[in-house]
Motif scaffolding. Structure first.
Motif, PDB file in Angstrom:
ATOM      1  N   VAL A 142      84.514  23.860  14.784  1.00  0.00           N
ATOM      2  CA  VAL A 142      85.971  23.733  14.707  1.00  0.00           C
ATOM      3  C   VAL A 142      86.576  23.953  16.091  1.00  0.00           C
ATOM      4  O   VAL A 142      87.505  23.252  16.510  1.00  0.00           O
ATOM      5  CB  VAL A 142      86.545  24.755  13.692  1.00  0.00           C
ATOM      6  CG1 VAL A 142      88.066  24.851  13.830  1.00  0.00           C
ATOM      7  CG2 VAL A 142      86.174  24.345  12.265  1.00  0.00           C
ATOM      8  N   GLY A 184      86.863  21.093  18.229  1.00  0.00           N
ATOM      9  CA  GLY A 184      87.825  20.075  17.831  1.00  0.00           C
ATOM     10  C   GLY A 184      87.394  19.191  16.678  1.00  0.00           C
ATOM     11  O   GLY A 184      88.068  18.204  16.356  1.00  0.00           O
ATOM     12  N   LEU A 185      86.269  19.517  16.016  1.00  0.00           N
ATOM     13  CA  LEU A 185      85.791  18.695  14.904  1.00  0.00           C
ATOM     14  C   LEU A 185      86.645  18.913  13.656  1.00  0.00           C
ATOM     15  O   LEU A 185      87.094  20.027  13.387  1.00  0.00           O
ATOM     16  CB  LEU A 185      84.328  19.002  14.577  1.00  0.00           C
ATOM     17  CG  LEU A 185      83.262  18.238  15.382  1.00  0.00           C
ATOM     18  CD1 LEU A 185      83.299  18.651  16.844  1.00  0.00           C
ATOM     19  CD2 LEU A 185      81.883  18.486  14.793  1.00  0.00           C
ATOM     20  N   THR A 186      86.839  17.847  12.899  1.00  0.00           N
ATOM     21  CA  THR A 186      87.519  17.948  11.607  1.00  0.00           C
ATOM     22  C   THR A 186      86.549  18.527  10.577  1.00  0.00           C
ATOM     23  O   THR A 186      85.339  18.607  10.823  1.00  0.00           O
ATOM     24  CB  THR A 186      87.970  16.564  11.114  1.00  0.00           C
ATOM     25  OG1 THR A 186      86.802  15.748  10.905  1.00  0.00           O
ATOM     26  CG2 THR A 186      88.876  15.896  12.141  1.00  0.00           C
ATOM     27  N   ASN A 187      87.082  18.918   9.429  1.00  0.00           N
ATOM     28  CA  ASN A 187      86.218  19.428   8.358  1.00  0.00           C
ATOM     29  C   ASN A 187      85.153  18.402   7.985  1.00  0.00           C
ATOM     30  O   ASN A 187      83.990  18.745   7.745  1.00  0.00           O
ATOM     31  CB  ASN A 187      87.048  19.776   7.127  1.00  0.00           C
ATOM     32  CG  ASN A 187      87.845  21.056   7.315  1.00  0.00           C
ATOM     33  OD1 ASN A 187      87.780  21.678   8.373  1.00  0.00           O
ATOM     34  ND2 ASN A 187      88.601  21.448   6.309  1.00  0.00           N
ATOM     35  N   ARG A 188      85.556  17.134   7.933  1.00  0.00           N
ATOM     36  CA  ARG A 188      84.605  16.085   7.569  1.00  0.00           C
ATOM     37  C   ARG A 188      83.491  15.971   8.614  1.00  0.00           C
ATOM     38  O   ARG A 188      82.308  15.847   8.277  1.00  0.00           O
ATOM     39  CB  ARG A 188      85.327  14.754   7.422  1.00  0.00           C
ATOM     40  CG  ARG A 188      84.408  13.597   7.040  1.00  0.00           C
ATOM     41  CD  ARG A 188      85.190  12.326   6.777  1.00  0.00           C
ATOM     42  NE  ARG A 188      86.081  12.500   5.625  1.00  0.00           N
ATOM     43  CZ  ARG A 188      86.917  11.558   5.183  1.00  0.00           C
ATOM     44  NH1 ARG A 188      86.998  10.393   5.814  1.00  0.00           N
ATOM     45  NH2 ARG A 188      87.673  11.778   4.131  1.00  0.00           N
ATOM     46  N   ALA A 189      83.863  16.058   9.892  1.00  0.00           N
ATOM     47  CA  ALA A 189      82.874  15.963  10.964  1.00  0.00           C
ATOM     48  C   ALA A 189      81.948  17.180  10.973  1.00  0.00           C
ATOM     49  O   ALA A 189      80.751  17.069  11.216  1.00  0.00           O
ATOM     50  CB  ALA A 189      83.572  15.824  12.316  1.00  0.00           C
ATOM     51  N   GLU A 193      82.129  18.797   2.440  1.00  0.00           N
ATOM     52  CA  GLU A 193      83.408  19.174   3.037  1.00  0.00           C
ATOM     53  C   GLU A 193      84.002  20.384   2.307  1.00  0.00           C
ATOM     54  O   GLU A 193      84.634  21.239   2.915  1.00  0.00           O
ATOM     55  CB  GLU A 193      84.363  17.981   2.975  1.00  0.00           C
ATOM     56  CG  GLU A 193      85.548  18.105   3.895  1.00  0.00           C
ATOM     57  CD  GLU A 193      86.336  16.808   4.013  1.00  0.00           C
ATOM     58  OE1 GLU A 193      87.486  16.872   4.463  1.00  0.00           O
ATOM     59  OE2 GLU A 193      85.788  15.741   3.644  1.00  0.00           O
ATOM     60  N   LYS A 213      85.280  24.046   3.882  1.00  0.00           N
ATOM     61  CA  LYS A 213      86.564  24.687   3.579  1.00  0.00           C
ATOM     62  C   LYS A 213      86.353  26.115   3.066  1.00  0.00           C
ATOM     63  O   LYS A 213      87.084  27.034   3.435  1.00  0.00           O
ATOM     64  CB  LYS A 213      87.331  23.863   2.547  1.00  0.00           C
ATOM     65  CG  LYS A 213      87.828  22.532   3.084  1.00  0.00           C
ATOM     66  CD  LYS A 213      88.537  21.730   1.995  1.00  0.00           C
ATOM     67  CE  LYS A 213      89.021  20.380   2.532  1.00  0.00           C
ATOM     68  NZ  LYS A 213      89.649  19.557   1.474  1.00  0.00           N
ATOM     69  N   ARG A 215      93.135  27.763  11.495  1.00  0.00           N
ATOM     70  CA  ARG A 215      91.951  27.498  12.305  1.00  0.00           C
ATOM     71  C   ARG A 215      92.129  27.968  13.750  1.00  0.00           C
ATOM     72  O   ARG A 215      91.232  28.586  14.328  1.00  0.00           O
ATOM     73  CB  ARG A 215      91.643  25.989  12.288  1.00  0.00           C
ATOM     74  CG  ARG A 215      91.300  25.449  10.921  1.00  0.00           C
ATOM     75  CD  ARG A 215      91.624  23.972  10.803  1.00  0.00           C
ATOM     76  NE  ARG A 215      90.820  23.139  11.674  1.00  0.00           N
ATOM     77  CZ  ARG A 215      89.735  22.470  11.276  1.00  0.00           C
ATOM     78  NH1 ARG A 215      89.335  22.549  10.026  1.00  0.00           N
ATOM     79  NH2 ARG A 215      89.063  21.710  12.116  1.00  0.00           N
TER      80      ARG A 215
END
Length: 212
Positions: free
Chosen positions: A159, A162-167, A176, A180, A195
């Protein structure tokens, strides 16, 4: 333990390594057989040189002290890890000891105490600086909030990049929803609501490194 204690010195400051090597060289039963500037280099040295004790700092590039200690405990269980650092925060101490360090000393430790600690570590005995012992006793009397697990910190490290939850889910081969859940646990343990705050607090407490 009899005979000469073989050591690998691990610190990212060459002047510190030189100073330790010179200091330890004056002891006939202590021999510095190798040195390293980071954790990955240290593990390669250990695999090649088979020392008795690794004298390791905590804050280092590429692989930090806790990660190094954890790998030593897993892959070289006969090698004793002895922390020598300037950091005496509760979380630093606990993470190092939980990873498998047999001792925790500060860099202002008198040289004779350092020599005794190295010999004791080689025998598998626990060695703690007096101030470290006091901190641990204080923590037992006044427990700190829960510390995020390694997996939770792994998620948070991604995180922080800079990664999204999906990434993050793709990177760790988890769902995913699991990402979370890990983040919710991290927020609760760090006492934050988002975050950005989680990453900031984890960095401040030394739980997370941007090199991680």
């Amino acid at each position: 333990m009899s005979g000469t204690v073989r050591l690998v010195v691990v610190d990212d400051h060459p002047v510190v390594r030189d100073g330790l090597r010179g200091m330890l060289a004056g002891q006939p039963d202590l021999e510095v057989v190798g040195e390293a500037g980071d954790g990955r280099e240290a593990l390669a040295q250990v695999a090649r040189l088979h020392p008795d004790v690794v004298l390791v700092d905590l804050r280092m590039p590429r692989l930090d002290g806790v990660g190094t200690i954890r790998a030593l405990t897993r892959d070289h269980p006969g090698v004793r890890a002895l922390v020598l650092t300037t950091y005496d925060e509760d979380q630093d101490i606990l993470r190092a000891l939980e990873a498998g360090a047999v001792g925790y000393l500060l860099k202002d430790t008198p040289r004779e105490e350092l020599f005794r600690a190295v010999r004791a570590a080689a025998r598998g005995e626990s060695v703690l600086a007096p101030s470290v012992t006091a901190r641990l006793l204080g923590r037992l009397r006044n427990p700190l909030p829960d510390v995020p697990s390694d997996r939770e910190l792994e998620v948070l490290a991604l995180v922080a990049r800079g990664l999204t939850n999906r990434a993050v889910a793709r990177s760790l081969s988890i769902s995913e929803a699991t990402v979370k859940t890990h983040l919710v646990h991290v927020f609760g343990k760090l006492g934050v609501d988002d975050r950005t705050a989680a990453v900031t607090v984890a960095l401040e407490r030394g739980l997370l490194s941007l090199d991680r």
